[in-house]
Design a protein around this motif. Sequence first.
Motif, PDB file in Angstrom:
ATOM      1  N   UNK A   1    -114.721  53.301  45.426  1.00  0.00           N
ATOM      2  CA  UNK A   1    -113.746  52.258  45.693  1.00  0.00           C
ATOM      3  C   UNK A   1    -114.401  51.156  46.502  1.00  0.00           C
ATOM      4  N   UNK A   2    -113.913  49.956  46.260  1.00  0.00           N
ATOM      5  CA  UNK A   2    -114.487  48.787  46.876  1.00  0.00           C
ATOM      6  C   UNK A   2    -113.705  48.445  48.141  1.00  0.00           C
ATOM      7  N   UNK A   3    -112.663  49.252  48.420  1.00  0.00           N
ATOM      8  CA  UNK A   3    -111.765  48.937  49.521  1.00  0.00           C
ATOM      9  C   UNK A   3    -112.140  49.722  50.768  1.00  0.00           C
ATOM     10  N   UNK A   4    -112.904  49.094  51.658  1.00  0.00           N
ATOM     11  CA  UNK A   4    -113.207  49.725  52.930  1.00  0.00           C
ATOM     12  C   UNK A   4    -111.968  49.596  53.808  1.00  0.00           C
TER      13      UNK A   4
ATOM     14  N   UNK B   1    -111.737  48.217  56.629  1.00  0.00           N
ATOM     15  CA  UNK B   1    -111.680  46.859  57.166  1.00  0.00           C
ATOM     16  C   UNK B   1    -111.082  45.888  56.144  1.00  0.00           C
ATOM     17  N   UNK B   2    -111.504  46.055  54.867  1.00  0.00           N
ATOM     18  CA  UNK B   2    -111.010  45.189  53.813  1.00  0.00           C
ATOM     19  C   UNK B   2    -109.505  45.402  53.614  1.00  0.00           C
ATOM     20  N   UNK B   3    -109.088  46.669  53.688  1.00  0.00           N
ATOM     21  CA  UNK B   3    -107.668  46.982  53.556  1.00  0.00           C
ATOM     22  C   UNK B   3    -106.866  46.375  54.706  1.00  0.00           C
ATOM     23  N   UNK B   4    -107.474  46.416  55.902  1.00  0.00           N
ATOM     24  CA  UNK B   4    -106.808  45.871  57.074  1.00  0.00           C
ATOM     25  C   UNK B   4    -106.573  44.372  56.898  1.00  0.00           C
ATOM     26  N   UNK B   5    -107.622  43.690  56.411  1.00  0.00           N
ATOM     27  CA  UNK B   5    -107.481  42.249  56.194  1.00  0.00           C
ATOM     28  C   UNK B   5    -106.425  41.959  55.124  1.00  0.00           C
ATOM     29  N   UNK B   6    -106.422  42.818  54.102  1.00  0.00           N
ATOM     30  CA  UNK B   6    -105.457  42.687  53.013  1.00  0.00           C
ATOM     31  C   UNK B   6    -104.032  42.828  53.553  1.00  0.00           C
ATOM     32  N   UNK B   7    -103.870  43.779  54.492  1.00  0.00           N
ATOM     33  CA  UNK B   7    -102.555  43.999  55.090  1.00  0.00           C
ATOM     34  C   UNK B   7    -102.114  42.769  55.888  1.00  0.00           C
TER      35      UNK B   7
ATOM     36  N   UNK C   1     -95.202  53.413  39.647  1.00  0.00           N
ATOM     37  CA  UNK C   1     -95.587  54.761  40.054  1.00  0.00           C
ATOM     38  C   UNK C   1     -95.795  54.760  41.566  1.00  0.00           C
ATOM     39  N   UNK C   2     -95.322  55.821  42.189  1.00  0.00           N
ATOM     40  CA  UNK C   2     -95.403  55.933  43.639  1.00  0.00           C
ATOM     41  C   UNK C   2     -96.137  57.200  44.023  1.00  0.00           C
ATOM     42  N   UNK C   3     -97.156  57.063  44.843  1.00  0.00           N
ATOM     43  CA  UNK C   3     -97.882  58.257  45.301  1.00  0.00           C
ATOM     44  C   UNK C   3     -97.070  58.968  46.350  1.00  0.00           C
ATOM     45  N   UNK C   4     -96.979  60.303  46.222  1.00  0.00           N
ATOM     46  CA  UNK C   4     -96.221  61.039  47.225  1.00  0.00           C
ATOM     47  C   UNK C   4     -97.145  61.641  48.274  1.00  0.00           C
ATOM     48  N   UNK C   5     -98.447  61.613  48.027  1.00  0.00           N
ATOM     49  CA  UNK C   5     -99.379  62.099  49.048  1.00  0.00           C
ATOM     50  C   UNK C   5    -100.619  61.205  49.014  1.00  0.00           C
ATOM     51  N   UNK C   6    -101.482  61.413  49.971  1.00  0.00           N
ATOM     52  CA  UNK C   6    -102.708  60.625  50.010  1.00  0.00           C
ATOM     53  C   UNK C   6    -103.907  61.551  50.093  1.00  0.00           C
ATOM     54  N   UNK C   7    -103.854  62.583  49.275  1.00  0.00           N
ATOM     55  CA  UNK C   7    -104.933  63.570  49.257  1.00  0.00           C
ATOM     56  C   UNK C   7    -106.274  62.870  49.001  1.00  0.00           C
ATOM     57  N   UNK C   8    -107.295  63.289  49.749  1.00  0.00           N
ATOM     58  CA  UNK C   8    -108.614  62.724  49.521  1.00  0.00           C
ATOM     59  C   UNK C   8    -108.818  61.386  50.204  1.00  0.00           C
ATOM     60  N   UNK C   9    -107.859  60.994  51.051  1.00  0.00           N
ATOM     61  CA  UNK C   9    -108.021  59.736  51.747  1.00  0.00           C
ATOM     62  C   UNK C   9    -108.182  59.997  53.237  1.00  0.00           C
ATOM     63  N   UNK C  10    -108.999  59.183  53.913  1.00  0.00           N
ATOM     64  CA  UNK C  10    -109.229  59.400  55.337  1.00  0.00           C
ATOM     65  C   UNK C  10    -107.931  59.281  56.121  1.00  0.00           C
ATOM     66  N   UNK C  11    -107.793  60.145  57.165  1.00  0.00           N
ATOM     67  CA  UNK C  11    -106.574  60.175  57.986  1.00  0.00           C
ATOM     68  C   UNK C  11    -106.270  58.809  58.592  1.00  0.00           C
ATOM     69  N   UNK C  12    -107.329  58.177  59.134  1.00  0.00           N
ATOM     70  CA  UNK C  12    -107.160  56.907  59.827  1.00  0.00           C
ATOM     71  C   UNK C  12    -106.628  55.838  58.872  1.00  0.00           C
ATOM     72  N   UNK C  13    -107.145  55.880  57.630  1.00  0.00           N
ATOM     73  CA  UNK C  13    -106.734  54.920  56.604  1.00  0.00           C
ATOM     74  C   UNK C  13    -105.243  55.104  56.278  1.00  0.00           C
ATOM     75  N   UNK C  14    -104.840  56.383  56.126  1.00  0.00           N
ATOM     76  CA  UNK C  14    -103.436  56.661  55.829  1.00  0.00           C
ATOM     77  C   UNK C  14    -102.540  56.205  56.972  1.00  0.00           C
ATOM     78  N   UNK C  15    -103.024  56.433  58.200  1.00  0.00           N
ATOM     79  CA  UNK C  15    -102.243  56.046  59.366  1.00  0.00           C
ATOM     80  C   UNK C  15    -102.028  54.530  59.371  1.00  0.00           C
ATOM     81  N   UNK C  16    -103.116  53.784  59.126  1.00  0.00           N
ATOM     82  CA  UNK C  16    -103.007  52.327  59.100  1.00  0.00           C
ATOM     83  C   UNK C  16    -102.035  51.879  58.002  1.00  0.00           C
TER      84      UNK C  16
ATOM     85  N   UNK D   1    -113.349  37.275  41.727  1.00  0.00           N
ATOM     86  CA  UNK D   1    -112.219  36.543  42.303  1.00  0.00           C
ATOM     87  C   UNK D   1    -111.235  37.476  42.991  1.00  0.00           C
ATOM     88  N   UNK D   2    -111.475  38.771  42.917  1.00  0.00           N
ATOM     89  CA  UNK D   2    -110.562  39.741  43.534  1.00  0.00           C
ATOM     90  C   UNK D   2    -109.567  40.297  42.531  1.00  0.00           C
ATOM     91  N   UNK D   3    -109.049  41.483  42.864  1.00  0.00           N
ATOM     92  CA  UNK D   3    -108.159  42.179  41.938  1.00  0.00           C
ATOM     93  C   UNK D   3    -106.891  41.385  41.620  1.00  0.00           C
TER      94      UNK D   3
END
Length: 310
Positions: free
Chosen positions: A207-210, A212-218, A122-137, A73-75
Amino acid sequence: MTAKLSIVVPCYNEQEAIPLFYPAVEKVVSKMPLETEYWFINDGSADDTLNEMRKLHATDPQRVHYVSFSRNFGKEAGLYAGLEAATGDYVVVMDADLQDPPEYLPEMYKYITSGEYDCVGMRRTDRKGEAKFKSFLSDQFYNVINRISDTKIVSGARDYRMMTRQMVDAVLSMKEYNRFSKGIFNWVGFKTKYLPYKNVERVAGTTDWSTWKLFKYAIDGITDFSEAPLALATWIGGVTAFIAVVGLIVVIVRYFVDPGSSTVGWASLVCIMLFLGGVQLLCLGIVGRYIGRIYMQVKKRPIYIVKEKK
Ligand code: UDP
Ligand code: MG
């Protein structure tokens, strides 16, 4: 009387993570002056997640509980089910993959019991290990939503948060079908303290969040917490009408000043027609999205369906 903390863990295909998660959290909470209970939510996993939950429940039936859905049913649905099941004075929501480090629990607890805050996130202060494009979006998403919505969403804030009973009840009172938790947690108000921390990568699984999936979520988040896109048609319409009036004046003046000069320009005409057609379809699509959401809400389908609960 000692206070009770409920730990809510939505899980989707986390068979490898659960056996690591439980001891890691136990190590921390056993040293805290608290009673604790666990609510694992099996969100229709295709792997052995449910069996791992059953095993944990067998080791400590009083404290370890689980809810298993009839399908995925989703997170957001998992979170809701967990909050509904939790009985504690405080509730903390954590990912099963240990990306929400349990070491912060004592500090979160310290802030929430100080009485000054209703929620510690909790708030992340960096996005280490995450794709640049994903962080930009992601960054763009926070920019847009904070500009057009009254509900402010803190950039980098995860769903890892500890809440008082009062706040949990407020979140549960929002029965909307399309649940965008990041927005809901802010919409209910109350005072939230954000603790910064460095990003941690998952211990196991993927992670199950591609992107595209994150984009739709946004996009869902924007439609759920802002009506600004609906006003787009009005704005574009107003601007186009204004341009049309100016164009009309130019055409009339030119007719008198230089008769016979206004026959050229069919190509630009076609472009203008196509452009306006496109804009109209775009606006229709936006309205359609909102109608779709109204449709889902009006049907009043349950947010999740339970198959097994212990
Ligand atoms: N999750 C879930 N249902 C889903 C997708 C994910 O319950 O349909 C859970 C997942 O098991 C994890 C949490 O939600 O405990 C966060 O998911 P993930 O780690 O994939 O996301 P990320 O940490 O990358 O944001
Ligand atoms: Mg994760």
